[in-house]
Design an enzyme around this catalytic site. Structure first.
Site, mmCIF file in Angstrom:
data_model
loop_
_atom_site.group_PDB
_atom_site.id
_atom_site.type_symbol
_atom_site.label_atom_id
_atom_site.label_comp_id
_atom_site.label_asym_id
_atom_site.label_seq_id
_atom_site.Cartn_x
_atom_site.Cartn_y
_atom_site.Cartn_z
ATOM 1 N N GLU A 1 0.847 -1.212 0.000
ATOM 2 C CA GLU A 1 0.000 0.000 0.000
ATOM 3 C C GLU A 1 0.877 1.254 0.000
ATOM 4 O OE1 GLU A 1 -1.443 2.760 3.342
ATOM 5 O OE2 GLU A 1 -2.184 0.737 3.762
ATOM 6 N N GLU B 1 9.970 2.443 2.814
ATOM 7 C CA GLU B 1 8.610 2.362 3.360
ATOM 8 C C GLU B 1 8.411 1.144 4.258
ATOM 9 O OE1 GLU B 1 6.207 4.749 3.037
ATOM 10 O OE2 GLU B 1 7.848 5.864 2.126
#
Length: 940
Positions: A11, A84
């Site tokens: 995501e 991330e």
């Protein structure tokens, strides 16, 4: 199928660049190139949602294009995965002699998530009640499993899941649908062939007998009673959520069982005195393929676990025998009716979330939205079979062997054990590395740092221009009239869909200082202890039957032109269907004229719940608590904000909840009432349709006439009270007619701002950091420059330093209306280094290291908030509360447009530099050796 967090990390990673938009992090870049009113992404247990909204058609096309490309054609670069998700990196990336450590945004986000004991409990309920498939793992990622995920696995997950054949699209709003369909087809669907997906979640195999588990968590240092920190819950598996009517019925049944003081489980569990509040995730949970119902207690003694289980079983038996009163069912159906009519600005987003789970499992989303027919069918079932609900309780709760009992107890060593397991994981990873691997990690770390520091070419991204922003705002017509001779009432005619919204604001300026800390508690319990002839149960029933809710909250309202002037008071808010307006206003009359403060036992229940909620809320809102504390000594409002809503309030409620005799606290409430609940120093407002206005006027007139005056003219506690008229009258404001409202503002000429540094020691593995600076009030042109500067610093400096390089989940700068400029970070592995980043951000701004395009993008971002939609219920609210007219807002708008490079550098130097303005600092988080050695910090 594992807890590596692959869907969650994906995501994040897909939003880091795509084939059409190959620049780094287009998602965050678009926040500043758009007038979006919402942009985000969420990972649930079995789907990921990418929602956005905007009021500008061109902007909608731009955002849709960026999102489609990100989701279906992402770059998925290894360095983005490192940034991330997780990575091994040297503590100082430029020095290979420093130890290797885990870093990554999702890694630190999930460490932060699981500092919250409620989240630990909820996660275990789902994992253990549905153990056969995907619900047995943590889709967001377990910090101890995240480092097992590889970049190759991430790419493989994208290849198998992120295909249009496995996707669903939802749009809501007034832009033409054909255009959306055309664009989705052209930019995504036409580039794929249909495939058979293999992502269906199979049904959970039902158990033939109940199961039990015990887990541990960290101790809660803010719990009222350290010996009562056990949580126990009982959960039952329910049918598939795609059976729309059964799911609707069980959701209603769940509310009847647990909502409000008239519900069976509230009476049996909450009022037993055994615990502080319901266990986490109480009630119906419809976010998994098969729903489940949970009920239990938190804040209990470990030895009371069996008693709670017995009470739950006994209550189920009683409900099967006695059922529910008709009034309770009617109150619930009234709640659905008023929710259908009440308009919120996030209505479309709410609908998306409402249908996502059911549609994801091939349920019919249209059936789900037909609430009217579901209610009609529910009424019909009750009519045909008066025992309809009792039979459901028997079927799904009494005779259901798929039943989980979960208990959670604190372990003093829990934080240390978690840290130890992380250290072991790190050691295991590092030991498996060859010298070549280590060299590669060092080089990758340097490459990542280089990528993060390099200026980005964002020319590939679509963008609106400042000229696309409307130069003028639309004005709201308001009428002010005096009810009962002298109480000002603001009327705002709006398309409210048959709902009437009432508010009253009462000034606190005569309240003695020693009573101020108790104002939030007074507000919290005022509508829950009974009034007039109604006891607290009857009052709750009437509020549910006749209104959409009645709330009271403390407010500190800064003056628009002076940092050291403010108004303090309580806001009373409620809304109802127009047919119930007389009943709602009668309830307010009873609450004002004869509130009940005698119910000590129920008061104790409310105090415990309130203290528990405050304590549970800190892991999610730590940055807000840090910011409130940091601003405490900068303006006179700061101290009051800390008293009302800061860590001081959390600690006060902890002390009150610990008291064996609550009599002394309960006796303070009538003293607060004496200063508040009368018609002196009060103003009211009504938002309703034009057709309802005469009815609204009569109702508010009757309410005000029912109120008494204070016994004698009460002297203000603060000797400096300034009467300030709100803008109004045809000479001052073209859109406000009638007399001008006088607001009583408090000022203190002796106030001197001073610097403080506070560290709240909490057993968290991450930090929440806040630094606040006293700047300029709302009407000062500098305020507009500072507002743009805050956005500029966030987007162009702090995001890179705090999130990308530092690994915190979030961070940035903002300016509040009281003129306090705040720098903050959220779920941050660093502390003093982040404070250093704040200082560097100020130097960056003072040096003017930004372009005209950066300024224009910051303006777009600020205007997306300034021009965010306002619900009909809230129009005119700024004028009513703060005396902020549309003319003043338009003047501020023009100041925002006029912000220049020179102005930005000026305000950076004038306010933010060392020694220029007073700063305050606060930190919530674990022990810190650097801070402990620094005598300028107060450690709490």
């Amino acid at each position: 199928m594992d807890s590596s967090g692959v869907p969650h990390i994906l995501e994040h990673t897909v939003l880091c660049g795509s084939h059409r938009y190959p620049c780094r992090d287009p998602f965050f870049k678009m926040l500043n190139r758009s007038l979006s009113t919402f942009m985000n992404a969420f990972t649930a247990s079995d789907y990921t949602l990418y929602p956005f909204s905007t009021q500008n058609p061109k902007d909608f096309q731009n955002l849709l294009s960026v999102y489609l490309d990100a989701v279906f054609f992402p770059c998925l670069r290894e360095l983005d995965f490192w940034q991330e998700g997780w990575r091994l990196e040297h503590e100082n990336p430029r020095d290979p002699q420093t130890p290797l450590t885990f870093k990554g945004v999702v890694f630190n986000e999930m460490k932060g998530v699981f500092t919250d004991n409620e989240r630990i409990f909820s996660q275990h309920v789902q994992n253990r009640l549905l153990p056969d498939h995907t619900y047995s793992v943590i889709s967001g990622g377990d910090p101890l499993c995240i480092p097992d995920l590889t970049w190759e696995q991430l790419k493989q997950f994208h290849a198998t899941h992120y295909h249009p054949s496995n996707a669903r699209f939802f749009t809501y709003g007034s832009f033409p649908l054909e255009q959306h369909l055309k664009q989705i087809h052209k930019e995504a669907l036409s580039k794929f062939e249909k495939i058979e997906t293999n992502t269906a979640v199979p049904a959970q195999k039902p158990w033939d007998k109940p199961r039990e588990f015990q887990i541990t968590c960290g101790p809660d240092s803010l719990a009222a009673d350290s010996s009562k920190q056990t949580t126990v819950g009982v959960s039952f598996l329910l049918p598939d959520i795609t059976d729309t009517f059964e799911a609707f019925t069980l959701n209603l049944l769940s509310s009847l069982l647990i909502s409000g003081p008239n519900s069976p489980f509230y009476k049996a569990l909450i009022e037993s005195g055994l615990g502080t509040d319901f266990s986490p995730d109480v009630g119906y949970n419809g976010y998994t393929r098969e729903a489940y119902f949970s009920v239990g207690l938190q804040g209990i003694s470990e030895q009371d676990t069996q008693s709670v289980r017995d009470i739950i079983d006994r209550t189920i038996e009683e409900v099967i025998e006695k059922g529910f009163k008709e009034d309770q069912i009617e109150a619930l159906l009234h709640k659905i009716e008023i929710q259908m009519k009440h308009q919120s600005v996030s209505f479309g987003l709410t609908l998306t979330s409402y249908i996502a789970s059911c549609w994801n499992h091939d349920g019919d989303p249209v059936q789900l939205l037909k609430l009217g027919s579901l209610v009609a069918r529910f009424r019909q079932c009750l009519k045909e079979n008066p025992r309809f609900l009792q039979e459901k309780v028997k079927q799904y709760f009494k005779n259901n062997p798929h039943k989980l009992t979960l208990s959670m107890t604190p372990d003093d060593k829990y934080p240390e054990k978690q840290a130890q397991m992380e250290t072991e994981k790190l050691k295991q990873k590092v030991n498996s590395l060859s010298p070549k691997d280590k060299q590669q990690i060092y080089e990758k770390g340097l490459e990542l740092q280089d990528q993060q520091s390099r200026p980005q070419d964002t020319s590939c991204l679509p963008a609106l221009k400042v000229s696309d922003i409307e130069p003028t705002m639309s004005f709201t017509e308001l009428e002010v009239a005096l009810a009962a001779g002298e109480t000002p009432v603001q009327y705002c005619a709006q398309p409210t869909n048959g709902v009437v919204y009432f508010r009253a604001f009462a000034s606190l300026h005569t309240l003695p200082n020693e009573l101020r800390p108790y104002v939030p508690l007074f507000c919290s319990v005022l509508t829950k202890l009974g009034c007039g002839l109604l006891d607290y149960r009857e009052q709750a029933q009437q509020i549910e039957l006749k209104t959409g809710g009645m709330t009271v909250s403390p407010h500190v309202l800064p003056d628009n032109a002076h940092l050291d002037m403010y108004e303090q008071g309580m806001l009373f808010s409620s809304f109802c269907l127009d047919r119930n307006l007389p009943d709602m206003m009668h309830l307010w009359s009873e609450i004002f004229n004869s509130p009940c403060f005698e119910e000590e036992e129920h008061f104790r229940v409310l105090v415990k719940m309130c203290a528990q909620e405050l304590s549970n809320g800190i892991p999610d809102s730590g940055h807000l608590y840090a910011s409130v504390r940091a601003s405490r000594t900068l303006t006179p409002t700061g101290d009051l904000q800390e008293t009302f809503s800061g860590m001081e309030q959390v600690k006060l409620m902890k002390r009150i909840a610990e008291m064996t005799d609550l009599g002394p606290v309960l006796r303070k409430l009538p003293h607060i009432q004496k200063h508040m609940l009368h018609r002196d120093n009060m103003r009211c407002s009504m938002n309703a349709t034009p057709q309802q206005m005469s009815l609204a006027e009569k109702a508010v007139e009757k309410f005000i006439r029912s109120l008494s005056w204070s016994k004698k003219e009460q002297e203000p506690v603060c000797p400096y009270v300034v009467e300030k008229p709100a803008p109004g009258g045809s000479s001052v404001s073209s859109h406000v007619s009638g007399p001008r409202v006088l607001r009583k503002l408090i000022t203190d000429p002796t106030f001197k701002p001073c610097q403080t540094k506070t560290h709240f020691l909490l057993p968290f593995p991450v930090n929440y950091v806040g630094e606040c600076i006293r700047t300029a009030p709302f009407t000062d042109p500098d305020h507009a420059s500072l507002k743009i500067l805050a956005r500029l610093m966030t987007a162009k400096f702090l995001h890179t330093e705090i999130r990308e390089k530092g690994g915190a989940y979030g961070g940035g700068a903002r300016l509040s209306r009281d003129g306090v400029f705040t720098l903050y970070s959220y779920r941050d592995p660093r502390s003093t280094e982040t404070l250093q980043s704040f200082s560097e951000a100020v130097e960056w701004a003072k040096a003017g290291r930004f372009t005209q395009q950066d300024i224009d993008e910051a303006k777009l971002s600020v205007f997306s908030v300034v021009d965010a939609p306002v619900a009909p219920s809230d129009r005119g609210l700024d004028h009513f509360l703060c005396g902020l007219s549309d003319e003043m807002k338009q003047a501020h708008r023009e100041q925002l447009f006029a912000v220049s490079r020179e102005g930005l550098i000026n305000v950076s130097t004038k306010y933010l530099g060392v020694g220029k303005s007073t700063h305050g600092l606060a930190l919530l988080g674990p022990e810190n050796t650097e801070i402990a050695k620094d005598p300028s910090w107060i450690v709490r």
